[in-house]
Design an enzyme around this catalytic site. Structure first.
Site, mmCIF file in Angstrom:
data_model
loop_
_atom_site.group_PDB
_atom_site.id
_atom_site.type_symbol
_atom_site.label_atom_id
_atom_site.label_comp_id
_atom_site.label_asym_id
_atom_site.label_seq_id
_atom_site.Cartn_x
_atom_site.Cartn_y
_atom_site.Cartn_z
ATOM 1 C CD GLU A 20 -2.919 -1.206 2.302
ATOM 2 O OE1 GLU A 20 -2.808 -0.376 3.210
ATOM 3 O OE2 GLU A 20 -3.823 -2.068 2.286
ATOM 4 C CD GLU B 49 -4.612 -7.921 1.499
ATOM 5 O OE1 GLU B 49 -5.472 -7.255 2.096
ATOM 6 O OE2 GLU B 49 -3.392 -7.685 1.591
HETATM 7 C C1 XIL Z 1 -6.355 -6.631 8.154
HETATM 8 C C2 XIL Z 1 -6.627 -7.866 9.004
HETATM 9 O O1 XIL Z 1 -7.469 -8.726 8.290
HETATM 10 C C3 XIL Z 1 -7.278 -7.451 10.307
HETATM 11 O O2 XIL Z 1 -7.410 -8.587 11.161
HETATM 12 C C4 XIL Z 1 -6.461 -6.376 11.005
HETATM 13 O O3 XIL Z 1 -7.152 -5.927 12.152
HETATM 14 C C5 XIL Z 1 -6.236 -5.201 10.077
HETATM 15 O O4 XIL Z 1 -5.608 -5.671 8.881
HETATM 16 N N1 XIL Z 1 -4.968 -4.720 3.614
HETATM 17 C C6 XIL Z 1 -3.961 -5.536 4.046
HETATM 18 C C7 XIL Z 1 -4.197 -6.453 5.186
HETATM 19 O O5 XIL Z 1 -2.899 -5.591 3.399
HETATM 20 O O6 XIL Z 1 -3.047 -6.666 5.961
HETATM 21 C C8 XIL Z 1 -5.322 -5.986 6.084
HETATM 22 O O7 XIL Z 1 -5.594 -7.016 7.034
HETATM 23 C C9 XIL Z 1 -6.527 -5.651 5.257
HETATM 24 C C10 XIL Z 1 -6.239 -4.548 4.275
#
Ligand code: XIL
Length: 383
Positions: free
Chosen positions: A164, A272
């Site tokens: 990101e 994701e």
């Molecule tokens: C999220 C997790 O799923 C949660 O459990 C945590 O509280 C916050 O982070 N983008 C990403 C991930 O790259 O690492 C994030 O994961 C979601 C958004």
């Protein structure tokens, strides 16, 4: 004669019963598994929280062992957890995660080395409380990458090196990494990562890369790395909270993402994935639904279960997306779902806390949803 007839009917009924119970919906009997159905296309992954690997959630572990060929650490490898204070490494949860993957011969993804979230503030501060200088921050970054990647060298197959780093407009996000080190923080992170484990695949990962403007930002990152002969293997489009509407994102934009990176000779990944069926709630980000009756009604409509109509829409949307992925399977190395089943998806607590969300392929009772079966069917359909 009568006895023989009775015996035949009895045997037939027994076989029928056996066949029905064998094809029931318990996950152990789902054939073939997702990972097998897609084995000629790409890896199929899931993000795992600690409970899946520490024994607290054995049903989820069973689903993962059966269905998925790749795993990503949902949280335990983030800086905040694995390296909470200077020199203090908390490896136990990450060790468990890696052991789980090795035991099951899975492709293991480390997530993530350099990010602006879930990253402790001490990294950027000196003893005087002011920002450190470029050299100090680079040294901290290098130490972290060498220590974490070094520990799992030869075990973790690929790393989200930088996560990101782009703003929505495609320019570099003004994070502490950028403002203290400068634009080359990305290439430095990739250089350190390659030095730490020369065999590991290295990725750039971000959300909304299906948006053409932001996609161009990632193209610039990859081109810059390539111009400097720095290793990058793939770009991950998170696919976070995509929606039921076929335009969010559209086929055209997904295809644009895929083509943009395959033209540069790197693989694409959807890292994701989860599909948000709830009303959009960014105006209320951070709110807790449980403390606000009005929000509860507006933003959390499916507390008692997902209506069949929406369930079918979700199944259709998943099939639509996996159809696009399969058509591009030569350019895509992995598709990972962000979680194992609805009950533990982070969309239950983000962007609003306390909602009942339904974004994944398995429901709260660990059962495959209609979306699981349409994704499976998509694998068996000729692209
Ligand atoms: C999220 C997790 O799923 C949660 O459990 C945590 O509280 C916050 O982070 N983008 C990403 C991930 O790259 O690492 C994030 O994961 C979601 C958004």
């Amino acid at each position: 004669m009568k006895l023989k007839k009775f015996f035949q009917v009895f045997v037939f009924a027994f076989l029928l019963l056996a066949a029905v119970s064998c094809c029931g919906s318990d996950t152990a009997s789902l054939q073939p598994a997702l990972k097998d159905a897609y084995k000629n296309d790409f890896l199929i992954g899931a993000a795992l929280n600690d409970n899946v690997v520490n024994g607290n959630d054995p049903n989820a572990a069973e689903i993962v062992e059966k269905q998925f060929s790749a795993i990503t650490a949902e949280n335990v490898m983030k800086w905040q957890i694995i390296h909470p204070s200077p020199g203090d490494y908390n490896f136990a949860p990450a060790d468990r995660f890696v052991e789980f993957g090795l035991k099951n011969k899975m492709f293991i993804v480390g997530h993530t080395l350099v990010w602006h979230h879930q990253t402790p503030l001490w990294i950027f501060k000196g003893e005087d409380g002011n920002d450190v200088d470029r050299e100090t921050l680079l040294a901290r970054m290098k130490d972290h990458i060498f220590t974490v990647m070094g520990r799992y060298k030869g075990k973790v197959n690929g790393w989200d090196v930088v996560n990101e780093a782009l703003s929505d407009d495609g320019r570099l996000r003004r994070s502490k990494w950028l403002t203290i080190i400068g634009e080359d923080f990305i290439e430095k992170a990739f250089e350190f990562a390659h030095e730490a484990d020369p065999d590991a695949e290295l990725y750039y990962n971000d959300y909304s890369l299906e948006n053409p403007g932001k996609c161009q930002g990632a193209v610039r990152i990859v081109k810059n790395l390539q111009a400097k002969s720095v290793r990058i293997d793939a770009v991950g489009c998170q696919g976070q909270a995509w929606r039921l509407d076929p335009g969010s994102p559209s086929r055209k934009d997904i295809q644009n993402f895929i083509d943009s990176f395959s033209a540069l000779g790197v693989k694409c990944m959807f890292t994701e994935m989860c599909i948000d069926v709830l009303p959009e709630a960014f105006n209320n980000a951070g709110a807790d639904i449980r403390a606000n009756a009005q929000l509860r009604d507006e933003l959390n409509p499916y507390v008692d279960g997902l209506p069949n109509k929406v369930q079918q829409q979700l199944a259709h949307r998943y099939a639509e997306l996996f159809t696009i992925f399969r058509e591009n399977s030569k350019k895509i190395s992995r598709v990972t779902l962000w979680g194992v089943y609805d009950g533990t998806s982070w969309l239950n607590y983000w962007p609003v806390r306390g909602r009942t969300s339904y974004p994944l392929l398995f429901d709260r009772k660990y059962q495959p949803k209609p979306a699981f079966f349409t994704v499976m069917k998509t694998a068996q359909t000729k692209p």
